[in-house]
Scaffold this active site. Structure first.
Site, PDB file in Angstrom:
ATOM      1  N   LYS A 148      67.077 -16.918  20.100  1.00 59.65           N
ATOM      2  CA  LYS A 148      66.282 -16.290  21.259  1.00 59.65           C
ATOM      3  C   LYS A 148      65.805 -17.288  22.070  1.00 59.65           C
ATOM      4  O   LYS A 148      65.740 -17.396  23.422  1.00 59.65           O
ATOM      5  CB  LYS A 148      65.130 -15.300  20.750  1.00 59.65           C
ATOM      6  CG  LYS A 148      64.550 -14.496  21.679  1.00 59.65           C
ATOM      7  CD  LYS A 148      64.709 -13.243  21.456  1.00 59.65           C
ATOM      8  CE  LYS A 148      64.017 -12.265  22.433  1.00 59.65           C
ATOM      9  NZ  LYS A 148      64.356 -10.849  22.763  1.00 59.65           N
ATOM     10  N   LYS A 184      81.068 -12.763  18.338  1.00 57.93           N
ATOM     11  CA  LYS A 184      80.777 -11.676  17.353  1.00 57.93           C
ATOM     12  C   LYS A 184      80.492 -10.338  17.917  1.00 57.93           C
ATOM     13  O   LYS A 184      79.955 -10.156  19.046  1.00 57.93           O
ATOM     14  CB  LYS A 184      79.687 -12.283  16.514  1.00 57.93           C
ATOM     15  CG  LYS A 184      79.112 -11.324  15.422  1.00 57.93           C
ATOM     16  CD  LYS A 184      78.046 -11.654  14.940  1.00 57.93           C
ATOM     17  CE  LYS A 184      76.720 -11.119  15.605  1.00 57.93           C
ATOM     18  NZ  LYS A 184      75.317 -10.825  14.752  1.00 57.93           N
ATOM     19  N   LYS A 209      75.951  -5.142  18.955  1.00 55.02           N
ATOM     20  CA  LYS A 209      75.324  -4.311  20.038  1.00 55.02           C
ATOM     21  C   LYS A 209      74.720  -4.721  21.351  1.00 55.02           C
ATOM     22  O   LYS A 209      75.095  -4.423  22.366  1.00 55.02           O
ATOM     23  CB  LYS A 209      74.176  -3.492  19.378  1.00 55.02           C
ATOM     24  CG  LYS A 209      74.681  -2.633  17.996  1.00 55.02           C
ATOM     25  CD  LYS A 209      73.414  -2.085  17.320  1.00 55.02           C
ATOM     26  CE  LYS A 209      73.593  -2.530  15.872  1.00 55.02           C
ATOM     27  NZ  LYS A 209      72.749  -1.801  14.536  1.00 55.02           N
TER      28      LYS A 209
HETATM   29  P1  TYM Z   1      72.391  -5.534  11.537  1.00 53.41           P
HETATM   30  O1  TYM Z   1      71.756  -4.055  11.743  1.00 53.41           O
HETATM   31  O2  TYM Z   1      72.589  -6.194  12.876  1.00 53.41           O
HETATM   32  O3  TYM Z   1      73.844  -5.210  11.096  1.00 53.41           O
HETATM   33  C1  TYM Z   1      74.226  -4.339  10.050  1.00 53.41           C
HETATM   34  C2  TYM Z   1      75.324  -5.058   9.007  1.00 53.41           C
HETATM   35  O4  TYM Z   1      76.525  -5.297   9.833  1.00 53.41           O
HETATM   36  C3  TYM Z   1      77.003  -6.537   9.887  1.00 53.41           C
HETATM   37  N1  TYM Z   1      77.553  -6.885  11.217  1.00 53.41           N
HETATM   38  C4  TYM Z   1      78.608  -7.460  11.116  1.00 53.41           C
HETATM   39  N2  TYM Z   1      79.694  -8.054  10.180  1.00 53.41           N
HETATM   40  C5  TYM Z   1      80.578  -8.663  10.474  1.00 53.41           C
HETATM   41  N3  TYM Z   1      81.105  -8.659  11.887  1.00 53.41           N
HETATM   42  C6  TYM Z   1      80.213  -8.336  12.914  1.00 53.41           C
HETATM   43  N4  TYM Z   1      80.352  -8.597  14.238  1.00 53.41           N
HETATM   44  C7  TYM Z   1      78.984  -7.536  12.666  1.00 53.41           C
HETATM   45  N5  TYM Z   1      77.874  -7.103  13.069  1.00 53.41           N
HETATM   46  C8  TYM Z   1      77.188  -6.665  12.245  1.00 53.41           C
HETATM   47  C9  TYM Z   1      75.596  -7.337   9.578  1.00 53.41           C
HETATM   48  O5  TYM Z   1      76.035  -8.703   9.040  1.00 53.41           O
HETATM   49  C10 TYM Z   1      74.939  -6.362   8.547  1.00 53.41           C
HETATM   50  O6  TYM Z   1      75.449  -6.379   7.323  1.00 53.41           O
HETATM   51  N6  TYM Z   1      68.638  -7.595   9.532  1.00 53.41           N
HETATM   52  C11 TYM Z   1      69.772  -6.794   9.391  1.00 53.41           C
HETATM   53  C12 TYM Z   1      69.401  -5.544   8.461  1.00 53.41           C
HETATM   54  C13 TYM Z   1      68.461  -5.537   7.194  1.00 53.41           C
HETATM   55  C14 TYM Z   1      69.089  -5.982   5.997  1.00 53.41           C
HETATM   56  C15 TYM Z   1      67.778  -5.958   5.169  1.00 53.41           C
HETATM   57  C16 TYM Z   1      70.487  -6.188   5.538  1.00 53.41           C
HETATM   58  C17 TYM Z   1      67.190  -5.192   7.231  1.00 53.41           C
HETATM   59  N7  TYM Z   1      66.911  -5.452   5.522  1.00 53.41           N
HETATM   60  C18 TYM Z   1      68.235  -6.142   3.890  1.00 53.41           C
HETATM   61  C19 TYM Z   1      70.530  -6.858   4.091  1.00 53.41           C
HETATM   62  C20 TYM Z   1      69.408  -6.473   3.438  1.00 53.41           C
HETATM   63  C21 TYM Z   1      70.374  -6.573  10.386  1.00 53.41           C
HETATM   64  O7  TYM Z   1      69.747  -6.468  11.580  1.00 53.41           O
HETATM   65  O8  TYM Z   1      71.645  -6.073  10.445  1.00 53.41           O
END
Ligand code: TYM
Length: 474
Positions: free
Chosen positions: A121, A206, A209
């Site tokens: 960021k 990648k 969103k």
């Molecule tokens: P988030 O909401 O950004 O994404 C959710 C999950 O989707 C995976 N992901 C992807 N995998 C492969 N290619 C992509 N383009 C792609 N985009 C998203 C992410 O790796 C993730 O597994 N901080 C986390 C949420 C979270 C979390 C946790 C995860 C909060 N607490 C504890 C594991 C354990 C997040 O924002 O994911």
């Protein structure tokens, strides 16, 4: 991997919808792994606050994500499989924030400064420290708390979350070392190579969103069609009959996951030889996506129309999550020295072995039989200056004599006669002057007291006026 515990989360950021990157990188793994392991799956709504600071938007995002995830976790309708899935919202388990506060104190500032969410960021979006909120900077600590509370052995995620899991491991070690107790388990990231990073429709970055390069799962068909049509293919190919490249072509990348093997191989061959148009392979991708996600898309609508079922699933999940998180927090409080003899304990669901525990279980509560009763007669008990004898009707279930010792607070029989209240009706009868008490009237203290403390303030009686006489409270 079998019979282990895993945890993962998805943040309801953006507009809360799921894309195929989330599906392949995370949800498809959850489905696979939850058949044989205990799964804690969380809607990380507290994390979304770093970017979503508008009440209505957050509410909508959380709803969208809950419905989307449940629609995809198709095993949930099937009783046996569902039992292993604990699906809940992060903010329904206050222990996440509590553990974050404690972990703050074993986290070096430098570690957070190196975390990529903050660094990206700062660098890519040209934001200054004045504009970046502490929630974003702190994000890895909250995520470490999310994970460590449940002592999972592994965390299925996409590659973008790897660093966060490393930080969680680091903080677990620091905590264990600082307080001399091996409370936290060091979790392993589970990141299959093929789905570690799903690239976006632009073919450059990648799928994300925030970058707008996604293919959604639950959006209207026209929206998804448009996203598919915008996929990066092969810019070196000017005409349909030019030979084309399959590698790096996003349509084929996605088809490798969603298309039928043989058809995809045939299309690849035809594409290389310049025998098929971009639009045709895109149409096929669209059809393949619709076929894959049709059952989940239908289920989304069913769940949306059945909020009661969704709430039940969340209630079940929250109970299980709080039970697990509460247990860990009892150990944490004990280890850091917050659990001395004056502590009341902030968690309502705590380990029953805890010395501060005055909790009962849901099973205990289920034993309690509380009914609506109508006082048909109320009179002072002669030999007592406290007791009032109530004759209470429970409709078809019959009448009971129930005593209440409240004259000392200024109550008279007229305060009860002809009125409806709540009564506990499965107490052991107790001998009283002139008879026995066959239940207990429910009252509320006139002053609030801390959890777990029972005082003797003036009781206020809980009116059950307008409710069916004899009905049971559940
Ligand atoms: P988030 O909401 O950004 O994404 C959710 C999950 O989707 C995976 N992901 C992807 N995998 C492969 N290619 C992509 N383009 C792609 N985009 C998203 C992410 O790796 C993730 O597994 N901080 C986390 C949420 C979270 C979390 C946790 C995860 C909060 N607490 C504890 C594991 C354990 C997040 O924002 O994911």
């Amino acid at each position: 991997m079998t019979n282990k515990r895993f945890l993962s989360g998805i943040t309801p950021s953006g507009d809360g919808t799921l894309h195929i990157g989330n599906y392949l990188g995370a949800v498809a793994q959850f489905i696979e792994l939850s058949q044989k392991n205990e799964a804690f799956l969380m809607v990380a709504d507290l994390h979304a606050l770093t970017t979503i600071q508008e009440k209505k938007q957050l509410e909508k995002n959380v709803e969208t994500l809950i419905l989307s995830e449940l629609a995809l976790l198709k095993g949930f309708m099937d009783e046996e499989k569902f039992k292993k899935i604990v699906f809940f919202r992060q903010s329904d388990v206050p222990e996440h924030a509590e553990l974050q506060t404690i972990l703050n104190n074993v986290t070096p500032l430098g570690l957070l400064k190196r975390a990529h969410a903050y660094k990206d960021k700062l660098q890519n979006q040209d934001a200054s420290d004045e504009e970046i909120n502490l929630g974003l900077f702190n994000y890895p600590i909250l995520m470490a708390a999310d994970i460590l509370l449940y002592k999972p052995q592994f965390i299925p995620v996409g590659k973008d979350q790897k660093q966060h899991i490393e930080i969680a491991r680091d903080l677990a070690e620091r905590f264990n070392k600082t307080f001399g107790k091996n409370i936290f388990v060091l979790p392993e990231p589970q990141i299959p190579e093929e789905t570690a990073v799903i690239m976006g429709t632009d073919g450059k970055r990648k799928m994300s969103k925030s970058l707008g390069n996604i293919i959604a799962i639950f959006e209207p068909e026209e929206v998804i069609k448009k996203q598919v049509m915008s996929c990066y293919t092969d810019p070196t190919r000017a005409h349909t009959n030019d030979p084309g490249h399959v590698e790096g072509n996003m349509v084929f990348s996605y088809l490798d996951f969603f298309g039928e093997r043989q058809t995809v191989d045939e299309y690849k061959e035809a594409y290389r030889q310049g025998r098929v148009a971009d639009v045709e392979i895109k149409d096929y991708l669209f059809a393949a996506l619709m076929k894959t996600f049709r059952p989940a898309r239908d289920r989304y609508e069913e769940l949306k129309a059945n909020p009661k079922l969704v709430k039940e699933i969340l209630e079940h999940g929250t109970y299980k999550a709080r039970e697990a998180a509460g247990k860990t927090m009892v150990e944490v409080r004990e280890a850091v020295g917050l659990n001395n003899s004056y502590a009341i304990g902030s968690s309502l669901i705590v380990d029953r072995s805890s010395k501060n525990n005055n909790c009962i279980t849901i099973e205990d509560i289920a034993k309690l039989e509380v009914r609506v009763g109508k006082v048909v007669k109320a009179e002072n008990v002669e030999k007592s200056d406290k007791l009032i004898l109530l004759t209470v009707s429970f409709g078809e279930a019959g009448q009971r004599t129930i005593y209440t010792g409240v004259r000392g607070y200024g109550y008279t029989p007229e305060d009860f006669a002809g009125k409806q209240f709540f009564f506990v009706v499965n107490l052991k009868p107790r001998k009283m002057p002139g008879g026995e008490s066959q239940g207990m009237i429910l009252a509320v203290d006139s002053e609030p007291l801390p959890f777990g403390k029972h005082g003797a303030t003036k009781p206020l009686f809980v009116s059950a006026e307008g409710l069916p006489v004899g009905a049971r409270i559940r």
